[in-house]
Design a protein around this motif. Structure first.
Motif, PDB file in Angstrom:
ATOM      1  N   ASP A   1       0.832  -1.211   0.000  1.00 35.46           N
ATOM      2  CA  ASP A   1       0.000   0.000   0.000  1.00 35.46           C
ATOM      3  C   ASP A   1       0.864   1.258   0.000  1.00 35.46           C
ATOM      4  OD1 ASP A   1      -2.198  -1.623   0.022  1.00 35.46           O
ATOM      5  OD2 ASP A   1      -2.536  -1.487   2.208  1.00 35.46           O
ATOM      6  N   ASP A   2       1.916   1.226   0.842  1.00 41.11           N
ATOM      7  CA  ASP A   2       2.806   2.393   0.871  1.00 41.11           C
ATOM      8  C   ASP A   2       3.490   2.594  -0.473  1.00 41.11           C
ATOM      9  OD1 ASP A   2       2.099   2.726   3.474  1.00 41.11           O
ATOM     10  OD2 ASP A   2       3.912   1.804   4.313  1.00 41.11           O
ATOM     11  N   MET A   3       3.909   1.478  -1.080  1.00 34.38           N
ATOM     12  CA  MET A   3       4.573   1.579  -2.379  1.00 34.38           C
ATOM     13  C   MET A   3       3.625   2.126  -3.443  1.00 34.38           C
ATOM     14  SD  MET A   3       6.782  -1.344  -4.355  1.00 34.38           S
ATOM     15  CE  MET A   3       5.363  -2.407  -4.541  1.00 34.38           C
ATOM     16  N   GLU A   4       2.381   1.700  -3.393  1.00 37.92           N
ATOM     17  CA  GLU A   4       1.401   2.212  -4.348  1.00 37.92           C
ATOM     18  C   GLU A   4       1.138   3.696  -4.121  1.00 37.92           C
ATOM     19  OE1 GLU A   4      -1.089   2.241  -7.525  1.00 37.92           O
ATOM     20  OE2 GLU A   4       0.239   0.629  -6.862  1.00 37.92           O
ATOM     21  N   ALA A   5       1.094   4.090  -2.835  1.00 41.28           N
ATOM     22  CA  ALA A   5       0.889   5.515  -2.541  1.00 41.28           C
ATOM     23  C   ALA A   5       2.056   6.354  -3.053  1.00 41.28           C
ATOM     24  CB  ALA A   5       0.709   5.716  -1.040  1.00 41.28           C
ATOM     25  N   TYR A   6       3.279   5.867  -2.807  1.00 38.64           N
ATOM     26  CA  TYR A   6       4.447   6.606  -3.307  1.00 38.64           C
ATOM     27  C   TYR A   6       4.501   6.597  -4.826  1.00 38.64           C
ATOM     28  CZ  TYR A   6       6.495   7.295   1.296  1.00 38.64           C
ATOM     29  OH  TYR A   6       6.730   7.704   2.578  1.00 38.64           O
ATOM     30  N   ARG A   7       4.071   5.499  -5.450  1.00 32.83           N
ATOM     31  CA  ARG A   7       4.053   5.457  -6.914  1.00 32.83           C
ATOM     32  C   ARG A   7       3.057   6.472  -7.460  1.00 32.83           C
ATOM     33  NH1 ARG A   7       2.979   0.423  -7.458  1.00 32.83           N
ATOM     34  NH2 ARG A   7       5.118  -0.333  -7.667  1.00 32.83           N
ATOM     35  N   THR A   8       1.892   6.556  -6.822  1.00 30.63           N
ATOM     36  CA  THR A   8       0.903   7.563  -7.248  1.00 30.63           C
ATOM     37  C   THR A   8       1.438   8.975  -7.052  1.00 30.63           C
ATOM     38  OG1 THR A   8      -0.884   6.051  -6.636  1.00 30.63           O
ATOM     39  CG2 THR A   8      -1.450   8.372  -6.918  1.00 30.63           C
ATOM     40  N   GLN A   9       2.071   9.202  -5.870  1.00 31.58           N
ATOM     41  CA  GLN A   9       2.652  10.519  -5.629  1.00 31.58           C
ATOM     42  C   GLN A   9       3.734  10.838  -6.659  1.00 31.58           C
ATOM     43  OE1 GLN A   9       4.926  10.789  -2.069  1.00 31.58           O
ATOM     44  NE2 GLN A   9       5.126  13.006  -2.115  1.00 31.58           N
ATOM     45  N   ASN A  10       4.556   9.886  -6.983  1.00 35.69           N
ATOM     46  CA  ASN A  10       5.625  10.096  -7.958  1.00 35.69           C
ATOM     47  C   ASN A  10       5.050  10.426  -9.336  1.00 35.69           C
ATOM     48  OD1 ASN A  10       8.279  10.130  -8.956  1.00 35.69           O
ATOM     49  ND2 ASN A  10       8.051   8.039  -9.691  1.00 35.69           N
ATOM     50  N   ARG A  11       3.999   9.685  -9.747  1.00 33.56           N
ATOM     51  CA  ARG A  11       3.391   9.968 -11.053  1.00 33.56           C
ATOM     52  C   ARG A  11       2.805  11.374 -11.091  1.00 33.56           C
ATOM     53  NH1 ARG A  11       1.308   4.489 -10.871  1.00 33.56           N
ATOM     54  NH2 ARG A  11      -0.689   5.329 -10.145  1.00 33.56           N
ATOM     55  N   PHE A  12       2.114  11.755 -10.009  1.00 31.98           N
ATOM     56  CA  PHE A  12       1.522  13.093 -10.011  1.00 31.98           C
ATOM     57  C   PHE A  12       2.593  14.182 -10.011  1.00 31.98           C
ATOM     58  CE2 PHE A  12       0.359  16.815  -7.475  1.00 31.98           C
ATOM     59  CZ  PHE A  12      -0.598  17.341  -8.325  1.00 31.98           C
ATOM     60  N   LEU A  13       3.630  14.011  -9.177  1.00 30.21           N
ATOM     61  CA  LEU A  13       4.679  15.027  -9.126  1.00 30.21           C
ATOM     62  C   LEU A  13       5.412  15.130 -10.462  1.00 30.21           C
ATOM     63  CD1 LEU A  13       6.155  14.507  -5.552  1.00 30.21           C
ATOM     64  CD2 LEU A  13       4.572  16.272  -6.337  1.00 30.21           C
ATOM     65  N   ASN A  14       5.639  14.000 -11.124  1.00 29.45           N
ATOM     66  CA  ASN A  14       6.231  14.055 -12.462  1.00 29.45           C
ATOM     67  C   ASN A  14       5.331  14.804 -13.433  1.00 29.45           C
ATOM     68  OD1 ASN A  14       8.546  12.672 -11.768  1.00 29.45           O
ATOM     69  ND2 ASN A  14       7.668  10.667 -12.233  1.00 29.45           N
TER      70      ASN A  14
END
Length: 927
Positions: free
Chosen positions: A458-471
């Motif tokens: 779940d944490d990895m998915e949250a960070y992946r979502t955050q990374n996609r949005f920030l990119n």
């Protein structure tokens, strides 16, 4: 209390919140199947905003809606409020979401504040973030307003300036895919949902925007009264639609306390049987004031949906009533304090005598003293409480340390127990005769590991979502930055072009005034007086005073970047006007050439990393070195010339030699220091250190080259080197390079032999390149050497404006004296037609005295020097110098011979006293 600065222009007046500008781009959303083909969606919905101060600081429910005309995100307490509380400017904002924050939390960062918002779910948060990004991009990519038609007179003077920027589509990036619209949480459907509940009714009220809250409350109360007064019909039926637009078009009063209203005029309570109808009327009125519902609520609703809507309205009204009661209580306390103050003031004013008033004042003083004593007692009590609290905190910390110690002991015991348990388990599992024990502990460990793995996923998915949005955010912000940079560059080009045209118009106006002045002569008439006043106003007028907004792109400053006066300070009135015309023309040429010539030239110099002799470097030096690269390039050119003469510590050695004993030329150097560039602030300002630097450089050179020592003109050469290089030692070696390696020998000797030779060579070149001009000058017996001798001696230091002078020096330090001849010929070619118009020798001399200062177009002068004067072989220059040197030396020998003969003849004659004259040897007294 909202934690943001309120804009009065936006929060105190009603804003057309949902009006869509004509031709605006559609929001690039992914509509649900039931909404495909519908009208463009509005970006709105309920979000929680973090703000407030003190005990009411926390999350507040706010209704957010986007205005596409201004690119602002407005928010109010409910969807039915008439006035927004505040707005957020999205045009300069960036968006951020953090994976470790609470679910649905994101931030909008502007230049002066950070707004923290929270959505109901993660999907709603991503939807809002993506939509805000798209709205921001649509705002920046929207086509600008059509510019006004340019003036025909200006349009004909130059090339048309095109500022059309290519419109880009809001292309979806590959970082974050399109987010589907959350049903019922954004858009029209969100307005039908009940307002999110808060733990305290007062917590959701904005005390910072209390005036706006009161206006919205009074608007809602008046709307309720209107709905109650017109409410009729059975609960299940809707009233006619003809009255709805009329009520929607009635303006809302801005002042809640309207004078002339009597409480008896308020509508009386309606019977209980009509409550449902009144609520329906209020719901319909609120929906009609909300711009999304132009036709009111949908009529095809079932009875169950209507009952649900009415229940929601009842809940909303109940919560609103609680908040209004709390607000009334606060206002009541404020009113009581104001009334008490009013009573005290009225008693003071009603007192007849001074004694009564004095007694009232004394009474107030006693009250203030009593309150002060109470305040001191409360402060003492507070201090004691603070001390008690600190003691309790210390006790709590000690207990926490004790608990931590016990927990550490417990953990150590648990580890021992786990080890013993593992050992016992191992002992039980190893014997072969006994059956294996079910691994219950292993199963528990496996389950805990699986839970941890799920949490990590779940944490990895949250960070992946955050990374996609920030990119995605970085990608879009970069695109917006490039877009804004292109617009800014285009606008700067347009401003420079228009300002250059303005300078040209002003220059033509001044030139017209000058010609009128010359035509009228010295006649004392009304027209001449008017003309004199116009000239005075033109000389005193500054371009910055004419700008309406006080913003100037690149104003004409008093001094240029090297400290020279941009407008020469001539004493004669007509020359002052000419100087102003020249400054305007120089500024105009600089503005027009900035983008077309100087920017590409800067880019070429920036790309040139290593300096080495080459054809490309030669062309770049002829075009001119940008100011930021000139010191580095000059140091390299000087080192190229004097590397065989340089030695470490040589300059300091020469200075120390001058401290031991004074050089014979020191007195002449001191006299020339204050004559150096009187139009340059670095050599005229009393606090400047440039004169001291110049003194040391000239004294060091006089010790470096004793055969020359010091010659008038060296001070100007060293001063130019100091202005560019700024370092004394670099300027010293630059002077050495010019005198000892670039210029011919004896150029600065006492006889100035090489200087005289170059003047004769220039005469031959002028006869070859400009025969018409030389014939005209010969007809009026004009000797150009009176003008050009100083050009060669100081390399145009006193003649050309600094912008052109330093370009000449850029090429001169690399190519040598041939550049001086090229530019001397180019100057006469540049002004040939003006000189040919003059038909009097005195006028020609007066014009030649300052005509070099009228040259403004450096590009044109460079093209004449290096293109129109070709061919210009160095072999021909050497041959001419050799021939003229032989003739000059023969002439000098002849003069020496004649001088010697004269002295010999004079010495051979008897120094007899003429008859009638008294000898010096005779006495003064008579016989």
């Amino acid at each position: 209390m909202e934690g943001a600065q309120e804009d009065p222009a936006e929060s105190s007046s009603s804003v057309p919140r949902f009006a869509e500008p004509a031709g605006s781009a559609r929001s690039a959303e992914v509509p649900p199947p039931e909404e495909s083909g519908a009208a463009p969606k509005k970006l709105c919905g309920y979000l929680s905003k973090f703000g407030g101060k003190g005990p009411i600081r926390g999350w507040k429910s706010r209704w957010f809606f986007y205005d596409e005309k201004k690119c602002h995100l407005y928010y109010s307490r409910t969807a039915q409020d008439a006035n927004p509380l505040d707005s957020i400017d999205l045009s300069t904002a960036v968006f951020d979401c953090k994976a470790d924050a609470e679910e649905g939390t994101f931030e909008i960062k502007t230049a002066n504040r950070i707004i923290t918002l929270k959505a109901a779910t993660k999907q709603v948060m991503l939807y809002w973030l993506q939509q805000l990004q798209m709205k921001r991009w649509e705002f920046y990519n929207s086509p600008p307003a059509p510019p006004a038609a340019p003036d025909a007179a200006l349009a004909g003077n130059g090339p048309a300036l095109r500022l059309e920027l290519e419109q880009e589509e809001a292309e979806p990036d590959d970082f974050l895919g399109p987010v589907r619209t959350p049903p019922g949480l954004v858009g029209v459907a969100a307005a039908l949902q009940p307002v999110p509940t808060m733990p305290l009714a007062l917590q959701n009220i904005s005390l910072k925007h209390l005036g706006t809250e009161i206006q919205n409350t009074m608007s809602n109360i008046r709307g309720n009264r209107q709905a109650q007064g017109t409410g009729h019909g059975p609960p299940g039926e809707d009233p006619p639609l003809s009255s709805e637009p009329q009520r929607a078009e009635q303006p809302l009063p801005s002042d809640p306390s309207t004078p002339g209203k009597d409480p008896a005029d308020s509508p009386k309570p309606t019977p209980k049987s009509s409550l449902t109808a009144n609520l329906i009327q209020k719901a319909k009125r609120q929906n009609n004031t909300f711009p999304f519902f132009a036709d009111g609520l949908t009529r095809s609703r079932t009875a169950q949906e209507k009952v649900l809507a009415l229940e929601q309205q009842v809940l909303m009204l109940t919560k609103e009533l609680k908040s209004q009661k709390e607000l009334v209580r606060i206002l009541h306390k404020a009113l009581e304090a104001a009334q008490q103050e009013k009573r005290a003031t009225s008693a003071y004013l009603a007192s007849a005598g001074e004694k009564d008033r004095l007694e009232l004042v004394r009474h107030k003083v006693r009250q203030i003293a009593e309150l002060g004593r109470q305040l001191e007692a409360l402060e003492q009590e507070r201090d004691s409480l603070v001390q008690t609290a600190s003691l309790r905190e210390q006790q709590v910390q000690e207990l926490q340390q004790h608990v931590q110690l016990l927990m550490d002991k417990n953990q150590a015991k648990q580890q021992v127990i786990c080890k013993l348990s593992e050992k016992v388990t191992q002992d039980f599992t190893h014997p072969p005769t006994q059956p294996p024990v079910p691994p219950g502990a292993a199963d528990r460990d496996l389950l805990s590991q699986q839970e941890k793995m799920e949490q990590l996923k779940d944490d990895m998915e949250a960070y992946r979502t955050q990374n996609r949005f920030l990119n995605s955010e970085i990608h879009q912000v970069t695109k917006i930055w490039r877009r804004v940079a292109e617009k800014e560059r285009a606008l700067l080009m347009k401003c420079a072009y228009l300002q250059a045209k303005n300078c040209q118009v002003e220059s033509k106006y001044l030139a017209g005034l000058r010609r009128l002045q010359e035509a009228m002569g010295g006649e004392a008439t009304e027209c001449s007086e008017l003309l004199r006043q116009l000239i005075q106003e033109a000389l005193q007028w500054e371009a910055g005073e004419a700008s309406a907004d006080g913003v100037e792109l690149s104003p004409i400053s008093e001094y240029d970047e090297y400290g020279f006066l941009t407008v020469p300070n001539y004493e004669m009135e007509d020359l002052k006007l000419l100087a102003k015309i020249q400054a305007l023309e120089v500024h105009s040429h600089h503005l027009l050439a900035h983008e077309a010539v100087e920017r590409p030239l800067r880019e070429r110099w920036a790309a040139l990393s290593d300096l080495a002799p080459s054809v490309e470097l030669k062309q770049l030096l002829r075009a001119g070195v940008p100011r930021e690269h000139r010191p580095r390039v000059w140091r390299w050119l000087v080192h190229l010339r004097v590397q065989h003469l340089q030695s470490p510590g040589r300059y300091q050695e020469l200075l120390s030699r001058g401290q031991v004993r004074e050089h014979p030329a020191a007195r002449q150097i001191e006299l020339d220091l204050h004559r150096t560039f009187p139009s340059n602030k670095h050599f005229t300002c009393p606090t400047s250190n440039f004169p001291d630097k110049l003194r040391r450089v000239l004294l060091a050179f006089s010790w470096q080259n004793p055969t020359i020592g010091y010659c008038q003109g060296l001070n100007r050469l060293a001063a130019i080197a100091l202005l560019v290089l700024e370092e004394e030692e670099s300027a010293f070696w630059c002077l050495v390079a010019i005198v000892e390696t670039i210029m011919p020998a004896d150029y600065y000797s006492k006889t100035l032999t090489s200087s005289q030779v170059d003047q004769r060579v220039l005469q031959d070149l002028l006869l070859e390149k400009l025969p018409r001009l030389m014939a005209h000058l010969g007809q009026h017996r004009v000797d150009l050497s009176f003008i050009t001798f100083n050009w060669f001696l100081v390399v145009f230091a006193d003649s050309l404006i600094s912008n052109i002078l330093l370009r000449v020096w850029d090429a001169f330090l690399y190519e040598g004296t041939k550049v001086v001849f090229r530019y001397a010929l180019a100057i006469f070619k540049y002004n040939e037609e003006e000189i040919l118009r003059l038909q009097d020798g005195l006028e020609i001399y007066q014009y030649l005295r300052f005509f070099t200062k009228t040259i403004c177009n450096s590009q044109k002068l460079m093209n004449i020097a290096f293109n129109d004067m070709n061919p210009f072989p160095m072999k021909q220059l050497r041959q001419l110098r050799t021939a003229h040197r032989e003739r000059l030396e023969a002439e000098l020998h002849e003069l020496e011979r004649l001088k010697a003969e004269y002295l010999e003849t004079r010495n051979s004659q008897d120094p007899a006293v003429p008859e009638g004259c008294t000898s010096e040897d005779e006495g003064e007294g008579g016989p």
